[in-house]
Design an enzyme around this catalytic site. Structure first.
Site, PDB file in Angstrom:
ATOM      1  N   THR A   1     -35.914  -0.690  64.622  1.00 43.52           N
ATOM      2  CA  THR A   1     -37.111   0.091  64.331  1.00 43.52           C
ATOM      3  C   THR A   1     -37.222   0.284  62.815  1.00 43.52           C
ATOM      4  O   THR A   1     -36.218   0.198  62.101  1.00 43.52           O
ATOM      5  CB  THR A   1     -37.081   1.444  65.068  1.00 43.52           C
TER       6      THR A   1
ATOM      7  N   THR B   1     -37.747   2.716  60.340  1.00 46.43           N
ATOM      8  CA  THR B   1     -36.955   3.660  59.542  1.00 46.43           C
ATOM      9  C   THR B   1     -35.464   3.380  59.694  1.00 46.43           C
ATOM     10  O   THR B   1     -34.711   3.442  58.720  1.00 46.43           O
ATOM     11  CB  THR B   1     -37.282   5.113  59.927  1.00 46.43           C
ATOM     12  N   CYS B   2     -35.053   3.045  60.895  1.00 50.08           N
ATOM     13  CA  CYS B   2     -33.632   2.766  61.144  1.00 50.08           C
ATOM     14  C   CYS B   2     -33.163   1.555  60.352  1.00 50.08           C
ATOM     15  O   CYS B   2     -32.100   1.577  59.735  1.00 50.08           O
ATOM     16  CB  CYS B   2     -33.391   2.544  62.638  1.00 50.08           C
ATOM     17  N   SER B   3     -33.953   0.498  60.373  1.00 48.24           N
ATOM     18  CA  SER B   3     -33.565  -0.762  59.730  1.00 48.24           C
ATOM     19  C   SER B   3     -33.810  -0.788  58.231  1.00 48.24           C
ATOM     20  O   SER B   3     -33.065  -1.439  57.496  1.00 48.24           O
ATOM     21  CB  SER B   3     -34.321  -1.931  60.366  1.00 48.24           C
TER      22      SER B   3
ATOM     23  N   LEU C   1     -29.909   2.814  58.067  1.00 47.73           N
ATOM     24  CA  LEU C   1     -28.743   1.916  58.047  1.00 47.73           C
ATOM     25  C   LEU C   1     -28.418   1.423  56.640  1.00 47.73           C
ATOM     26  O   LEU C   1     -27.258   1.488  56.220  1.00 47.73           O
ATOM     27  CB  LEU C   1     -28.946   0.748  59.013  1.00 47.73           C
TER      28      LEU C   1
END
Length: 170
Positions: free
Chosen positions: A46, A48-50, A54
Site C-alpha cells: 500500500t 504509505t506503507c511502501s 518501511l
C-alpha cells in the site's frame, strides 16, 4: 483492550518470512530474550506503507540497531506469500524481518485491529510502532491517521531508544 507500555506480548502465532519461505512461530518465542522494534502496517504494497513507513526503518536500520535493537520487524495482516513478495520487491529482506499475521490473530490480541472495509481492505492493522524488551512492550506509538507514518516512524523509535538508553545509564 489496546496494548499498553508494560504489557506482555500476546501468546499467539504468526509466520516469520524469509527468503526460504515462511515458518510458524509463537509470538512470545520471537520476542524472548531480545529487544525488537516492531512496526505494524495496514497492508503490504500500500502507498504509505511502501513509500514512507518501511523505507524509514530500512534507512535507519543501522542507527536503530546501534541504539540497542536486536531486530527490526514489520507485521501486516497479509498472508506469508504477500509478505515474502513485498520483502523481495523492496530489497529489504536482509534488513527487516517480515512477519505475516494472515488471520489477524496477533493484531486483534494487541487491540490494534481496524475495519478498513470502506477502502476495500477489510479487517487490518492500525499503523503503529513499538519497542518490545524480552516480550514486554516498553514503548508504543499508534497513528491516528492510517495515511501517515509520523508518530509511528523510525525517527520516533530512534528518539525512544535514545531515551531508554539514557535512563538505563543514569
Amino acid at each position: 483492550m489496546k496494548v499498553s507500555v508494560g504489557d506482555r506480548i500476546p501468546d499467539t502465532n504468526f509466520k516469520k518470512v524469509s527468503a526460504e519461505g515462511a515458518n510458524d512461530i509463537a509470538a512470545p518465542d520471537f520476542f524472548a530474550g531480545r529487544k525488537v522494534v516492531l512496526f505494524g502496517v495496514p497492508g503490504a504494497f500500500t502507498p504509505t506503507c511502501s513509500n514512507s513507513h518501511l523505507p524509514g526503518f530500512v534507512e535507519n536500520g543501522d542507527a536503530i540497531r546501534a541504539r540497542g535493537a536486536d531486530d527490526i520487524a514489520v507485521i501486516s495482516v497479509n498472508d506469508a506469500f504477500v509478505m515474502k513478495a513485498w520483502a523481495g520487491f523492496t530489497g529489504a529482506e536482509d534488513k527487516i524481518t517480515f512477519i505475516a499475521d494472515g488471520n489477524g490473530d496477533f493484531t486483534r490480541a494487541l487491540g490494534l485491529d481496524t475495519d478498513l472495509s470502506v477502502a476495500g481492505l477489510g479487517s487490518r492493522s492500525k499503523r503503529y510502532s513499538m519497542i518490545v524488551d524480552d516480550g514486554v512492550v516498553s514503548a508504543i506509538n499508534i497513528e491516528e491517521n492510517p495515511g501517515q507514518a509520523e508518530t509511528s516512524g523510525a525517527a520516533r523509535i530512534l528518539d525512544q531508544l535514545q531515551a531508554q538508553n539514557h535512563l538505563a545509564s543514569a
